[in-house]
Design an enzyme around this catalytic site. Structure first.
Site, PDB file in Angstrom:
ATOM      1  N   SER A  85       0.862  -1.184   0.000  1.00 35.46           N
ATOM      2  CA  SER A  85       0.000   0.000   0.000  1.00 35.46           C
ATOM      3  C   SER A  85       0.888   1.220   0.000  1.00 35.46           C
ATOM      4  O   SER A  85       2.054   1.158   0.423  1.00 35.46           O
ATOM      5  CB  SER A  85      -0.887   0.003   1.262  1.00 35.46           C
ATOM      6  N   TYR A 105      -1.743   0.065  10.724  1.00 34.43           N
ATOM      7  CA  TYR A 105      -1.766  -0.385   9.333  1.00 34.43           C
ATOM      8  C   TYR A 105      -0.492   0.047   8.618  1.00 34.43           C
ATOM      9  O   TYR A 105       0.117  -0.742   7.885  1.00 34.43           O
ATOM     10  CB  TYR A 105      -2.999   0.175   8.632  1.00 34.43           C
TER      11      TYR A 105
END
Length: 246
Positions: free
Chosen positions: A131, A144
């Site tokens: 990501s 995250y």
């Protein structure tokens, strides 16, 4: 004999789209996820997909998958996800643990299990779905971002350690993707809050967009390694800079 691609987290979102796309590219796709009923439906719709119940947080489950394979040409480490938007100071340890176990240790379990088969294939490709959160941190994303930074570090290390072997190491780092379930999971089932993430954003990336990038990477000639693709919708200039139509 058809090349075999293993895709984790294949029951929805980017994983499902990738399984569909690689099957269309001619791969025999082993689609792994916990939600077997969804995998069975996918396999019934798309020739060339084999459903396998898989929990990447379980070594026993990963070992069972490995034992079922005779070859593996492509591994897409897609299983992962985000939980919560609390600050680091108010972070939930159990959420951080789950994100780390799925995104990082899940990728480690799969990579350890299938790297020998990837090398044995003579032209293996390992794809790590990370990501932009693995490259740039943001408020509310501590857990995250930490997990995705770890995946990025793992990918870079693998490329160094496996240089000279017949295996390519690819990182796909998407920004804003409107994929099934991702934001809903992050907001603990609050669909309305999840919807607000994309509110007013013209054309966020789709799961198919990411699957297209993955397919392009794995179908390059054997001597061509795509180290990293960073992809965002045109409306997103950075993590904190998104154009919204009001």
């Amino acid at each position: 004999m058809k090349k075999t691609a293993v895709v984790t987290g294949a029951s929805s979102g980017i994983g499902e789209a990738t399984a569909r796309r690689l099957a269309a590219e001619g791969y025999q796709v082993v689609a792994g996820a916990r939600r077997r009923e969804r995998l069975d439906k996918l396999a019934a719709e798309v020739p060339g997909i084999t459903p396998v119940t898989l929990d990447v947080t379980s070594q026993e489950s990963v070992d069972s998958l490995k034992a079922s394979l005779t070859r593996c040409d492509v591994l897409v480490n897609n299983a992962g996800g985000a939980l919560g938007l609390e600050s680091v100071a108010e972070g939930h340890v159990e959420d951080w643990q789950r994100m780390y176990d799925t995104n990082v240790l899940g990728s480690l379990r799969m990579t350890r299990a299938l790297t020998p088969l990837l090398i044995e294939s003579g032209d293996g490709v390992l794809v790590m779905l990370t990501s932009t959160a693995g490259l740039v941190s943001y408020e509310g994303g501590g857990g995250y971002c930490a997990a995705k930074h770890a995946q990025t570090a793992m990918t870079e290390t693998l490329r160094l350690e496996l240089v000279g072997q017949p295996i390519r190491i690819v990182e796909i780092a998407p920004g804003m993707v409107r994929s099934e379930g991702f934001a809903v999971t992050r907001f603990r089932g609050d669909a309305e809050a999840a919807q607000r993430v994309y509110q007013g954003v013209p054309d966020p990336l789709s799961s198919d967009d990411v699957a297209d990038a993955i397919a392009w990477c794995v179908t390059r000639p054997a001597h061509v390694n795509i180290d990293r693709i960073i992809m965002r919708p045109r409306a997103q200039a950075a993590q904190h800079k998104v154009h919204r139509i009001t």
